[in-house]
Enzyme design. Sequence first.
Site, mmCIF file in Angstrom:
data_model
loop_
_atom_site.group_PDB
_atom_site.id
_atom_site.type_symbol
_atom_site.label_atom_id
_atom_site.label_comp_id
_atom_site.label_asym_id
_atom_site.label_seq_id
_atom_site.Cartn_x
_atom_site.Cartn_y
_atom_site.Cartn_z
ATOM 1 C CD GLU A 165 -2.401 -4.721 -9.759
ATOM 2 O OE1 GLU A 165 -3.368 -5.261 -9.209
ATOM 3 O OE2 GLU A 165 -1.319 -5.312 -9.913
ATOM 4 C CG HIS A 197 -3.945 1.335 -11.487
ATOM 5 N ND1 HIS A 197 -4.569 0.827 -10.369
ATOM 6 C CD2 HIS A 197 -2.622 1.358 -11.195
ATOM 7 C CE1 HIS A 197 -3.665 0.547 -9.442
ATOM 8 N NE2 HIS A 197 -2.474 0.859 -9.919
ATOM 9 C CD GLN A 255 -16.437 6.708 1.409
ATOM 10 O OE1 GLN A 255 -16.510 7.677 2.159
ATOM 11 N NE2 GLN A 255 -17.436 5.865 1.270
ATOM 12 N NE ARG A 305 -0.232 -7.464 -7.367
ATOM 13 C CZ ARG A 305 -0.996 -7.184 -6.316
ATOM 14 N NH1 ARG A 305 -0.561 -7.481 -5.099
ATOM 15 N NH2 ARG A 305 -2.175 -6.637 -6.464
ATOM 16 C CD GLN A 344 -28.353 7.895 7.097
ATOM 17 O OE1 GLN A 344 -28.480 7.530 5.935
ATOM 18 N NE2 GLN A 344 -29.339 8.456 7.776
ATOM 19 N NE ARG A 350 -33.524 21.798 -6.151
ATOM 20 C CZ ARG A 350 -34.713 22.370 -6.298
ATOM 21 N NH1 ARG A 350 -34.897 23.234 -7.284
ATOM 22 N NH2 ARG A 350 -35.709 22.076 -5.488
ATOM 23 C CG ASP A 407 -17.476 12.549 4.747
ATOM 24 O OD1 ASP A 407 -16.961 11.425 4.815
ATOM 25 O OD2 ASP A 407 -16.840 13.576 4.450
ATOM 26 C CE1 TYR A 432 1.562 2.129 -11.167
ATOM 27 C CE2 TYR A 432 0.882 -0.012 -10.333
ATOM 28 C CZ TYR A 432 0.810 1.371 -10.298
ATOM 29 O OH TYR A 432 -0.011 1.984 -9.389
ATOM 30 C CG MET A 450 -1.928 -1.067 1.298
ATOM 31 S SD MET A 450 -2.887 -1.038 2.844
ATOM 32 C CE MET A 450 -1.701 -1.794 3.988
ATOM 33 C CB CYS A 485 -7.294 3.025 1.558
ATOM 34 S SG CYS A 485 -8.762 2.247 0.851
#
Length: 686
Positions: free
Chosen positions: A167, A255, A342, A217, A414, A556, A670, A169, A28, A344
């Site tokens: 991924e 990606h 959200q 990988r 929620q 709107r 949120d 790269y 990560m 990470c």
Amino acid sequence: MTAHYQHLLSPLTVGSTTLPHRVIMGSMHTGLEEKEGGEHELAAFYVERVRGGAGLIVTGGVSPNAEGATRKNGAHLSSEDQLPRHRVVTDAVHDAGGFIALQLMHSGRYGMHEHAVAPSPIRAPINKVTPRELSDSDVERTIEDFAHAAQLAQRAGYDGAEIMGSEGYLINEFLVEHTNQRTDRWGGSPQARRRFATEIVRRVRERTGPDFLVMYRLSALDLVPDAQEFEDVLALGREVEEAGASIINTGIGWHEARIPTIATSVPGAGFTWVSRALRENLSIPISTVNRINTPELAEEVLARGDADLVCMARPFLADAAFVAKAREAQPDRINTCIACNQACLDHTFTGQRMSCLVNPQAMRETDLILGPTRTAEQIAVVGAGPAGLAFAEAAAERGHRVTLFEEQPELGGQFQLARRIPGKEDYAHTIRYFSTRLKELGVTVRTGHRAAQEDLAFADRVVIAAGVDPRQPGIPGDTGPTVLGYKEVLEGAPVGQRVAVIGAGGIGYDVAHFLTHNPSADFYAEWGIDRSLEARGGLLAPAPEPPSRQVTVLQRSTTKPGSRLGPTTGWIHRLELRMANVVFITGVEYQEITDRGVRISVAAPGPAGGVIEEGGGVALENPRTETLVEVDTVVLCAGQESRNELARELAGDSRPVHVIGGADVAAELDAKRAIKQAVELAAALP
């Protein structure tokens, strides 16, 4: 070792290294790799995971040279003078009893800087930069840079290196015809396109010797056009094994692929069938990835032979003690990753420090600390949504005596609604976690009780986390018999076949998906994923099931629908609704709601507004200034209002009164902000 997870918790010897179990903490990119002095915070982050049972940790991506960094001045390892800051991390991990491997990742055409390079000068659709084509000597130099970086990593104390070949790269770009249009020895045939990857592995092994862990990988399923045939993937696996790799870690999708691979909508362990196909044809250990977030699921994957190891990244953000709790046979105590992205990936791809929505202490181990309180207080918490639950847990952990009031019969707020959205079922894990923790910490929970001022007389401190109420938009007729609120819909109120959703924010998207989702839909067919592994790159034509309803979303604003959704998941939600033939109408002014539908006016088409945008091939023809959107049901998703009336009643109180979560700010739901605010408040108490 507990019999509950006998495969997951069994050791594995790879070369001269014996791993304590079958879990790899996956790579990560945290945002600390580039920060001056960030190595100390990074070390604290990793050490917390080792103390929680992590065995082998793979770091965030570090390029073998400057041109391979993801952005200008991005993390790279190319010289001796960089080693001391890496030593801070490796020494800390080893002192705690763990293993750590450095991920070597050259970003190739994903590099967001003027020096980006690639096999061919083809710009990535998710990048504005057109890369420079590597010359033959550049390719040789880059291979040498990988080998040199691995050698430096070994000298810095790393136990191994993971070579990032998936991924999308640089290494992955060499493997695929669309991004490698070379005709020299590095392209022109599958064998030539594989040469770059296998030569990197071979030279890394030569430079680092037999005892260094060399993980590769491997992109097992590219999910992009003109990609690898699976027979070429297997050929690469065999060549990488022969070149000296210790472990192959499977990667799924680029990606830029327009197929979800790690978001919450992906089925649990949804791609382990690909790693099984590799494992059946190779000899070295195979690690599998993507949407494995519970020890039960990991055990199931290993027990049926899909892989030798499971690689988990975000689950270690959500709970540093994932492995320890599994070892103690206490899975209910695990704070489970819900794959929301959200805090990470959304943070990573926008240049922010990574964290976790359900665990804001992740990546803040040195400053967001829940130490023992100096003065235990009686604290009343009103509302058991994400903010109230997070505060109650954190305050009780510090030693405060907490009483939690919730007017609904169940905890969760929620999140009780969110878990009903198709693909968001994992949100129930968060409710389960907090419920378990509150019992463990002795929090008094009073559900089915709407707290009044007199109920709070006992408390030394009051925290209002009462959440939100849906906002009534004030459209004539918005209380009519055909009108429902989003809460009623998600709780099961009957809805007609033709529906208008008023509001195109996150809730509007969720409700539209809820209403159109066909329960018989197959994830793989819907997104065009070939489970037979016969199609090139794993791609088939998407074949979504017909939507269960006809939905029109009204907005709107004249901005593009969904423009405020998360950067790494918004495209998924937009495509879901497109496949469901959802129609969007923007620039709307509401006239009235009648028993026939919604009467609206739309500005003339053009840049200033009045745009009618197709969700999937259905559009209103010849829009006029006024029109009636004929529907059976209207669902209001027009925002929320804070529930803070109790806070106003307590305004003159001598006790501290705090307002958090939706009760504080209701502009947009949120949970990331709400939980973070709650834990920070608990940490700041005396």
